[in-house]
Design a protein around this motif. Structure first.
Motif, mmCIF file in Angstrom:
data_model
loop_
_atom_site.group_PDB
_atom_site.id
_atom_site.type_symbol
_atom_site.label_atom_id
_atom_site.label_comp_id
_atom_site.label_asym_id
_atom_site.label_seq_id
_atom_site.Cartn_x
_atom_site.Cartn_y
_atom_site.Cartn_z
ATOM 1 N N SER A 84 101.859 9.625 60.720
ATOM 2 C CA SER A 84 101.096 10.428 59.765
ATOM 3 C C SER A 84 100.319 9.598 58.756
ATOM 4 N N LEU A 85 100.462 8.265 58.796
ATOM 5 C CA LEU A 85 99.783 7.400 57.829
ATOM 6 C C LEU A 85 98.275 7.621 57.761
ATOM 7 N N PRO A 86 97.567 7.727 58.879
ATOM 8 C CA PRO A 86 96.105 7.907 58.779
ATOM 9 C C PRO A 86 95.697 9.200 58.078
ATOM 10 N N PHE A 87 96.587 10.169 57.995
ATOM 11 C CA PHE A 87 96.222 11.462 57.414
ATOM 12 C C PHE A 87 96.449 11.508 55.907
ATOM 13 N N LEU A 97 97.478 8.586 53.840
ATOM 14 C CA LEU A 97 97.292 7.347 53.089
ATOM 15 C C LEU A 97 95.933 7.257 52.389
ATOM 16 N N PRO A 98 94.788 7.578 53.047
ATOM 17 C CA PRO A 98 93.499 7.498 52.332
ATOM 18 C C PRO A 98 93.425 8.397 51.099
#
Length: 330
Positions: free
Chosen positions: A48-51, A53-54
């Motif tokens: 789920s980091l790409p969703f 983190l930004p």
């Protein structure tokens, strides 16, 4: 057969690589590091980091980074012109605040507004929730009417009550004159303006408290009501002894939200009183902060007040979040 030959060759040559899906090989060190990261953080967390983190980084920069920079500004003597001198940081602005009678008065008014507004909303909301929960006719209509003021912005509410409190033509004074009770300068009188502000805010937010209470009342099993009636308890005693004690979580949740709204009442007071003039008898920390920064051009002092207001809000929300975390609700 080919896979067996490949395994034998790797054993003979000492190759510890593993076959990737793209036809290449990955070393055992790379595979173990990836598997270790996923094992430590969890498969779902890494995936789920790409969703998240930004936006998390953007919020951290623009929100918490701005709070940190505001704190640094409060340690300077910045007046709003030129560049900031970061060479001499101290807590002079905080010392000035506690020696400023205007700041002390604004702090007192903030706590009075906080407690009076929150307490009145909780009581009025509870009464309305109990009445609606009694299976009255046109329940949905009354619930909508009670909740409708909550949908209005602070500015709209302030303009509405500015007309209501008008000395000559306001509805409030017209009703008072009709019953021979005279008329009052609700906004211009320092002794009355804070009470007028609290009353208007209670009118707007008591519907929210009612909805929170109503949801909690509907979650109480009917057996509790029936058991109280079997024991011969009157309606008033049943609510006081049996029902209301079970609304503890609803009371805490509603109180936290209402207190935060009380701290954000700058736009309401600004629209009701007008301009950057000190609202006599109703000056709170939010209005003093904006007045010091934008009218008096004392940005460092305004930043110091902003930090203290932030700490006050954190002192309200922090214990609630910690309590919710300990109970597994976060």
């Amino acid at each position: 057969m080919r896979n067996t030959i490949r395994r034998v060759k790797r054993r003979v040559t000492g190759d510890t690589g593993t076959v990737r899906t793209d036809g290449g090989t990955a070393t055992a060190t790379e595979s173990s590091s990836r598997s270790g990261l996923r094992a430590y953080l969890g498969e779902d967390f890494v995936g789920s980091l790409p969703f998240w983190l930004p936006p998390f980084l953007l919020m951290g920069f623009f929100v918490y980074g701005a709070i940190g920079w505001n704190f640094i500004i409060s340690l300077t003597d910045y007046q709003g012109f030129g560049s900031v001198d970061y060479g001499n940081l101290d807590f002079e602005m905080y010392t000035q605040a506690f020696n400023d009678p205007g700041f002390i008065s604004a702090t007192v008014h903030t706590f009075v507004l906080l407690l009076a507004f929150t307490g009145a909303c909780l009581v009025v909301g509870l009464v309305m929730a109990i009445l609606v929960d009694r299976k009255i006719r046109f329940e949905n209509t009354f619930r909508t009417i009670y909740l409708l003021p909550f949908s209005l912005s602070f500015v709209v509410t302030a303009q509405f009550w500015l007309w209501m409190y008008n000395y000559q033509n306001g509805i409030v004074n017209i009703v008072l004159r009709t019953f021979g009770l005279g008329q009052y300068q609700w906004i211009g009188d320092p002794q009355l303006v804070l009470g007028a502000v609290v009353f208007a805010l209670v009118w707007q937010f008591s519907g929210y408290a009612m909805v929170v209470y109503l949801a909690a009342l509907r979650a109480i099993p009917t057996e509790h009501y029936e058991a109280a009636k079997v024991d011969g308890a009157s309606t008033l005693r049943m609510y006081w002894r049996v029902i209301i004690p079970q609304l503890k979580n609803a009371v805490i949740s509603a109180a936290v939200v209402l207190m935060v709204f009380a701290l954000k009442a700058f736009d309401f007071l600004y629209s009701l009183v007008g301009g950057f003039l000190p609202p006599n008898g109703s000056d709170i920390l939010a209005t003093k902060m904006v007045r010091e920064a934008f009218r008096n051009q004392h940005w460092a002092y305004g930043s110091a007040i902003a930090i203290m207001l932030f700490l006050l809000a954190l002192g309200i929300i922090g214990p609630y979040l910690i309590n919710q975390y300990r109970h597994g609700n976060l």
